[in-house]
Scaffold this motif. Structure first.
Motif, PDB file in Angstrom:
ATOM      1  N   PRO A 135       0.835  -1.210   0.000  1.00 48.78           N
ATOM      2  CA  PRO A 135       0.000   0.000   0.000  1.00 48.78           C
ATOM      3  C   PRO A 135       0.868   1.259   0.000  1.00 48.78           C
ATOM      4  N   PRO A 136       0.325   2.368  -0.472  1.00 44.91           N
ATOM      5  CA  PRO A 136       1.125   3.593  -0.558  1.00 44.91           C
ATOM      6  C   PRO A 136       1.364   4.237   0.805  1.00 44.91           C
ATOM      7  N   LEU A 137       2.470   4.961   0.897  1.00 43.44           N
ATOM      8  CA  LEU A 137       2.738   5.830   2.038  1.00 43.44           C
ATOM      9  C   LEU A 137       2.426   7.243   1.584  1.00 43.44           C
ATOM     10  N   THR A 138       1.446   7.876   2.223  1.00 43.79           N
ATOM     11  CA  THR A 138       0.978   9.179   1.769  1.00 43.79           C
ATOM     12  C   THR A 138       1.872  10.318   2.213  1.00 43.79           C
ATOM     13  N   GLY A 139       2.449  10.204   3.409  1.00 46.36           N
ATOM     14  CA  GLY A 139       3.269  11.299   3.922  1.00 46.36           C
ATOM     15  C   GLY A 139       4.366  10.795   4.823  1.00 46.36           C
ATOM     16  N   LEU A 140       5.398  11.606   4.969  1.00 47.24           N
ATOM     17  CA  LEU A 140       6.530  11.270   5.826  1.00 47.24           C
ATOM     18  C   LEU A 140       6.647  12.296   6.948  1.00 47.24           C
ATOM     19  N   ALA A 141       6.523  11.821   8.176  1.00 48.70           N
ATOM     20  CA  ALA A 141       6.832  12.676   9.323  1.00 48.70           C
ATOM     21  C   ALA A 141       8.339  12.856   9.343  1.00 48.70           C
TER      22      ALA A 141
END
Length: 330
Positions: A135-141
């Motif tokens: 599944p995709p990773l939408t954002g990176l902290a």
């Protein structure tokens, strides 16, 4: 482990590591960030542990652009949309009402979330690669890739010096901006500048299309935000800010006893003991911002005990630099 951030294979490797819950450091135009999957509480906890950062101190989440902001924010006010249009990708973070169930750990448990779209090509390539995963990773902290409260990193070697050779680091060269993004809170009905950066107050206000408020002008409590603690960005040596005349007078008084002192000043020194390490501060604010953290790290590496800095002008152009210096000296 430092990888060439411009190599597609390195980007893919970094994305795989992030999907597995690991931390990856990567360059942005501001400073290097210590990244993790923003939607994974376990991965984000790794950031807090590695940095020694309190878990209630929120992180900024990096996204590919405005379209991804809706994954994390349940409301994007018109003023925030105008700011995104004007400055994304770029060195501006907007704080928005957080969508329930999204990035709670990254937000420090708050009902708001700070979002930014970085312009650095390596950061953009990494975010796109993460978005293409299944599944995709939408954002990176990704807070700055340094121990909590210390000097931010602007090169891959700075990051490696902080965390050692086991951390995966994408090398994208020295950061072009050099200090962290400006932060505008868009959760309280009016836009509030919580942290200055290289974008001036006037430029941000023009993009808002309405007045940009200062924190002390708004009575409603502000959300917690990155880099707004009184003491932050501090080197090992003690920092003192003073005007050019006071700086020179202090050196004259100490004379030969001034060894072990480093000076970063715009004005040339009239005289100084042989043991004084002096670095010229650029005359223009953007150039000074680009050098600031690297200069502080170099002074620490030289083993000085005191860092004396000529206070820059208290103008809008210098606000970001002055903010970082005041916190470093607190």
């Amino acid at each position: 482990m430092i990888l060439d951030g411009h190599a597609p294979a390195a980007i893919d490797e970094a994305a795989r590591r992030l999907a597995a819950g690991e931390l990856v450091a990567f360059p942005t135009e501001t400073v290097y960030g210590l990244g993790a999957d923003a939607d994974s509480g376990r991965a984000v906890a790794g950031i807090f542990t590695a940095k020694g950062r309190p878990s209630d101190h929120p992180l900024i989440v990096h996204v590919t652009g405005p379209d991804a902001a809706g994954h994390y924010a349940h409301d994007i006010p018109p003023v925030a949309q105008r700011l995104m249009q004007a400055f994304w990708p770029g060195p501006l973070t907007v704080i928005l009402p957080r969508r329930a169930g999204r990035a709670e750990a990254a937000a420090g448990g708050q009902g708001s979330i700070g979002l930014r779209c970085p312009s650095h090509p390596v950061a953009q390539a990494l975010l796109r690669a993460c978005g293409n995963l299944q599944p995709p990773l939408t954002g990176l902290a990704a807070p700055s890739a340094n121990r909590f409260g210390r000097v931010s990193p602007t090169t891959a070697l700075h990051v490696q010096h902080e965390f050692g050779e086991t951390l995966c680091i994408l090398d994208g060269g020295a950061c072009e901006v050099g200090i962290e993004s400006a932060i505008v809170d868009c959760t309280r009905g009016v836009p509030v500048l919580l942290r200055p950066g290289v974008l001036t107050h006037a430029r941000i206000e023009a993009a808002c299309g309405e007045r940009l408020w200062r924190p002390e002008e708004v009575t409603e409590p502000a959300p917690r935000a990155s880099g707004t603690l009184e003491s932050h960005y501090a080197p090992q040596a003690r920092v003192r800010l003073m005007d050019a005349a006071a700086l020179q007078d202090a050196l004259d008084v100490l004379g030969a006893q001034a060894s072990g002192i480093a000076v970063w000043s715009r004005a040339p020194l009239r005289s100084a003991a042989p043991g004084v390490l002096r670095q010229a501060m650029p005359q223009h604010a953007d150039d000074a911002a680009r050098e600031l953290f690297a200069v502080l790290r170099a002074f620490d590496d030289a083993g000085v005990r005191l860092i004396w800095i000529e206070q820059p002008p208290d103008t809008s152009e210098w606000a970001g630099v002055l903010d970082r210096l005041r916190r470093a000296a607190a």
